[in-house]
Motif scaffolding. Structure first.
Motif, PDB file in Angstrom:
ATOM      1  N   GLY A 183       0.813  -1.209   0.000  1.00  0.00           N
ATOM      2  CA  GLY A 183       0.000   0.000   0.000  1.00  0.00           C
ATOM      3  C   GLY A 183       0.846   1.257   0.000  1.00  0.00           C
ATOM      4  O   GLY A 183       0.546   2.229  -0.713  1.00  0.00           O
ATOM      5  N   VAL A 184       1.927   1.255   0.772  1.00  0.00           N
ATOM      6  CA  VAL A 184       2.813   2.423   0.820  1.00  0.00           C
ATOM      7  C   VAL A 184       3.458   2.663  -0.542  1.00  0.00           C
ATOM      8  O   VAL A 184       3.633   3.810  -0.965  1.00  0.00           O
ATOM      9  CB  VAL A 184       3.886   2.227   1.906  1.00  0.00           C
ATOM     10  CG1 VAL A 184       4.967   3.298   1.817  1.00  0.00           C
ATOM     11  CG2 VAL A 184       3.242   2.248   3.289  1.00  0.00           C
ATOM     12  N   PHE A 185       3.786   1.594  -1.250  1.00  0.00           N
ATOM     13  CA  PHE A 185       4.390   1.755  -2.579  1.00  0.00           C
ATOM     14  C   PHE A 185       3.426   2.448  -3.541  1.00  0.00           C
ATOM     15  O   PHE A 185       3.839   3.252  -4.380  1.00  0.00           O
ATOM     16  CB  PHE A 185       4.818   0.406  -3.139  1.00  0.00           C
ATOM     17  CG  PHE A 185       6.073  -0.135  -2.518  1.00  0.00           C
ATOM     18  CD1 PHE A 185       7.166   0.685  -2.293  1.00  0.00           C
ATOM     19  CD2 PHE A 185       6.163  -1.462  -2.144  1.00  0.00           C
ATOM     20  CE1 PHE A 185       8.330   0.209  -1.709  1.00  0.00           C
ATOM     21  CE2 PHE A 185       7.320  -1.957  -1.564  1.00  0.00           C
ATOM     22  CZ  PHE A 185       8.399  -1.123  -1.349  1.00  0.00           C
ATOM     23  N   VAL A 186       2.145   2.114  -3.451  1.00  0.00           N
ATOM     24  CA  VAL A 186       1.160   2.800  -4.303  1.00  0.00           C
ATOM     25  C   VAL A 186       1.156   4.299  -3.985  1.00  0.00           C
ATOM     26  O   VAL A 186       1.113   5.145  -4.881  1.00  0.00           O
ATOM     27  CB  VAL A 186      -0.245   2.202  -4.115  1.00  0.00           C
ATOM     28  CG1 VAL A 186      -1.283   3.005  -4.903  1.00  0.00           C
ATOM     29  CG2 VAL A 186      -0.270   0.748  -4.561  1.00  0.00           C
ATOM     30  N   LEU A 187       1.212   4.632  -2.699  1.00  0.00           N
ATOM     31  CA  LEU A 187       1.267   6.040  -2.294  1.00  0.00           C
ATOM     32  C   LEU A 187       2.499   6.732  -2.860  1.00  0.00           C
ATOM     33  O   LEU A 187       2.420   7.846  -3.395  1.00  0.00           O
ATOM     34  CB  LEU A 187       1.272   6.144  -0.768  1.00  0.00           C
ATOM     35  CG  LEU A 187      -0.076   6.292  -0.064  1.00  0.00           C
ATOM     36  CD1 LEU A 187       0.121   6.272   1.444  1.00  0.00           C
ATOM     37  CD2 LEU A 187      -0.773   7.567  -0.491  1.00  0.00           C
ATOM     38  N   LEU A 188       3.656   6.093  -2.735  1.00  0.00           N
ATOM     39  CA  LEU A 188       4.892   6.706  -3.222  1.00  0.00           C
ATOM     40  C   LEU A 188       4.865   6.881  -4.741  1.00  0.00           C
ATOM     41  O   LEU A 188       5.297   7.913  -5.270  1.00  0.00           O
ATOM     42  CB  LEU A 188       6.090   5.847  -2.810  1.00  0.00           C
ATOM     43  CG  LEU A 188       6.366   5.751  -1.307  1.00  0.00           C
ATOM     44  CD1 LEU A 188       7.511   4.790  -1.043  1.00  0.00           C
ATOM     45  CD2 LEU A 188       6.673   7.127  -0.727  1.00  0.00           C
ATOM     46  N   LEU A 189       4.354   5.870  -5.452  1.00  0.00           N
ATOM     47  CA  LEU A 189       4.299   5.957  -6.915  1.00  0.00           C
ATOM     48  C   LEU A 189       3.269   6.970  -7.397  1.00  0.00           C
ATOM     49  O   LEU A 189       3.337   7.429  -8.541  1.00  0.00           O
ATOM     50  CB  LEU A 189       3.988   4.575  -7.501  1.00  0.00           C
ATOM     51  CG  LEU A 189       5.072   3.509  -7.307  1.00  0.00           C
ATOM     52  CD1 LEU A 189       4.565   2.142  -7.741  1.00  0.00           C
ATOM     53  CD2 LEU A 189       6.325   3.876  -8.094  1.00  0.00           C
ATOM     54  N   SER A 190       2.318   7.308  -6.540  1.00  0.00           N
ATOM     55  CA  SER A 190       1.303   8.294  -6.925  1.00  0.00           C
ATOM     56  C   SER A 190       1.849   9.718  -6.898  1.00  0.00           C
ATOM     57  O   SER A 190       1.154  10.645  -7.295  1.00  0.00           O
ATOM     58  CB  SER A 190       0.087   8.186  -5.998  1.00  0.00           C
ATOM     59  OG  SER A 190       0.414   8.621  -4.683  1.00  0.00           O
ATOM     60  N   GLY A 191       3.093   9.882  -6.416  1.00  0.00           N
ATOM     61  CA  GLY A 191       3.699  11.208  -6.391  1.00  0.00           C
ATOM     62  C   GLY A 191       3.386  11.990  -5.138  1.00  0.00           C
ATOM     63  O   GLY A 191       3.327  13.227  -5.181  1.00  0.00           O
TER      64      GLY A 191
END
Length: 381
Positions: free
Chosen positions: A184-192
Motif C-alpha cells: 500500500g505504501v508503494f502505491v502512495l509513493l508511486l502516486s507522487g
C-alpha cells in the motif's frame, strides 16, 4: 508500351498486411517475464529438493503447487486489466470479510490462526490474497483522482491500508502484515505523494515506536531482542539465526556441494525448507549460488519495473509498480533476516521456499503485471 506496364500491383492485402498472432498474443503472457520466472522456479525446485531432506513426496507436492500457480498466472494474464479495476473495491470488501472470518472461526496452527477452510475445499490463507487486493484497490482509488494526491485522499488510503494490516497482525502474522502495508505504501509513493507528507508520516511513525513495542506480543519482542543479540540465548530463541549464519559462512565461495550441507541435512537448521532455505543454498552452493539467485531476482524485478513504466494508464502503472516493489521487499526481508541484518519476521524466500497460497499469490501478481503489459500492446500496436 501500354498503360498496364506502369501499374503497380500490391500483393494480396490479407496475406501481406495481416500479422500472424503468436502464442504469446493469444495467452497475453509476457515471454521475457515467463522465462525468468520458469528459471527461478526451476532453481527453486533444485534447492528445495535438498532442503526438504530429499523427500520425493514433498518435492512432488511443491511441483504440483507450481503447476497450479503458473496456471493461475496465465489465467490472470489473459484477463483484461479493466476487469481488475472494476472488481477491485468488491474484492477488497470480500477480502476484509474473510479476514474477519479467520479471527472468528479460522483454523489455527503453531499458535497462530491464519487459515480458513470451507467444506470440500482445501484450507487457504486469506491474508495472502490481500497482497494483491490492497494495491489493486488503492490503484483503483487513485485512477480517477488528480495526482499528486491531496491530504484527504492520503488519509483515506492510509485507512484502507490499516484495516487489513491490523486484522492480519491480530492473527498474528507480522511478516504478511508488513508485506501488505508495504504494498500500500508503494502505491502512495508511486502516486507522487508530496515530500512533506512523507516526512510527517516518518516523524509520526518514529514517535509511535514505543506504542508499537508495547503492542507487540511476547514472541515478537523476543525476535527483536534476538536480532540485537542472538548469542544471549544460543540454545533457544537465537538458535535459528546462529545456525543460519553458520551455514552461510561454512559454504564459502563454491559451497560444499548439492545435498552435502551439514547444517540442513543433519537437522541443525530449523525451518530449512521454508524461511531459512537461503541458508541451505548458501551452504551447498556457496556465494556463487546465492549471487546467481540474486541475479535472477534482479532480472525479474527489472522486467516488472519496465512494464510498470510503460503502462498506458495510472491504474496499470501504480498496480504493476507496487506488485513489483512488493516482490522486492519479499527478497530483501528474507535475505536480511537469514543473514542477521533484520529481525526474523517469517517471510519466505519467494518462489523458492515451501508454500502453497504464497506461491499462487506471487505468480497471480505477475500474471496481472503481464496483463497490464500485453493488453497495452494490443491497444497501441
Amino acid at each position: 508500351m501500354s498503360h498496364s506496364d506502369f501499374q503497380r500491383v500490391l500483393p494480396d492485402a490479407s496475406n501481406h498486411f495481416q500479422r500472424e498472432r503468436s502464442l504469446w498474443s493469444y495467452t497475453h503472457v509476457d515471454a521475457i517475464l515467463l522465462i525468468l520466472l520458469l528459471i527461478l522456479a526451476g532453481y527453486g525446485l533444485f534447492v528445495y529438493y535438498s532442503a526438504s531432506g530429499q523427500s520425493a513426496a514433498s518435492f512432488q507436492k511443491q511441483l504440483v503447487r507450481y503447476g497450479v500457480a503458473f496456471s493461475v498466472m496465465i489465467a490472470a494474464a489473459w484477463l483484461n486489466p479493466r476487469h481488475f479495476r472494476r472488481w477491485a473495491p468488491w474484492l477488497f470488501v470480500g477480502g476484509v470479510g474473510l479476514l474477519v472470518a479467520v479471527l472468528l472461526f479460522g483454523v489455527g496452527a503453531k499458535g497462530a490462526q491464519r487459515w480458513i477452510a470451507f467444506p470440500g475445499l482445501p484450507r487457504f490463507q486469506p491474508s495472502e490474497i490481500m497482497k494483491l487486493i490492497v494495491p489493486m484497490t488503492l490503484a483503483w482509488f487513485f485512477a480517477e483522482k488528480p495526482l499528486p494526491p491531496s491530504l484527504r485522499n492520503v488519509v483515506i488510503v492510509l485507512m484502507l491500508i490499516a484495516i487489513p494490516v491490523l486484522l492480519i497482525a491480530k492473527q498474528p502474522d507480522l511478516g504478511t502484515s508488513l508485506l501488505i502495508g508495504s504494498s500500500g505504501v508503494f502505491v502512495l509513493l508511486l502516486s507522487g505523494i508530496r515530500w512533506r507528507y512523507i516526512f510527517g508520516a516518518s516523524a509520526v511513525a518514529t514517535a509511535c515506536g514505543p506504542l508499537l513495542w508495547m503492542g507487540m506480543r511476547d514472541y515478537q519482542r523476543q525476535r527483536v531482542l534476538t536480532f540485537l543479540d542472538p548469542e544471549s540465548d544460543p540454545l533457544g530463541s537465537g538458535w535459528n539465526i546462529i545456525q543460519a549464519k553458520t551455514a552461510i559462512g561454512s559454504g564459502g565461495i563454491d559451497g560444499k556441494g548439492w545435498l552435502n550441507g551439514t547444517q540442513s541435512q543433519l537437522d541443525f537448521l530449523p525451518e530449512s525448507h521454508t524461511d531459512f532455505i537461503l541458508a541451505v543454498l548458501a551452504e551447498e552452493l556457496g556465494l556463487v549460488g546465492v549471487l546467481a539467485l540474486l541475479a535472477i531476482y534482479l532480472c525479474v524485478i527489472a522486467r516488472g519495473l519496465y512494464i510498470a513504466t510503460h503502462a498506458q494508464d495510472t491504474f496499470g502503472r501504480l498496480l504493476a509498480g507496487s506488485l513489483t516493489l512488493t516482490f522486492f521487499v519479499y527478497v530483501f526481508v528474507n535475505f536480511g533476516m537469514v543473514s542477521g541484518i533484520l529481525p526474523v519476521v517469517g517471510v519466505p524466500l519467494p518462489l523458492v521456499s515451501f508454500g502453497g497460497t504464497s506461491i499462487v499469490t506471487l505468480l497471480a501478481g505477475f500474471g496481472i503485471i503481464m496483463s497490464i503489459h500485453t493488453h497495452r500492446s494490443m491497444v497501441t500496436r
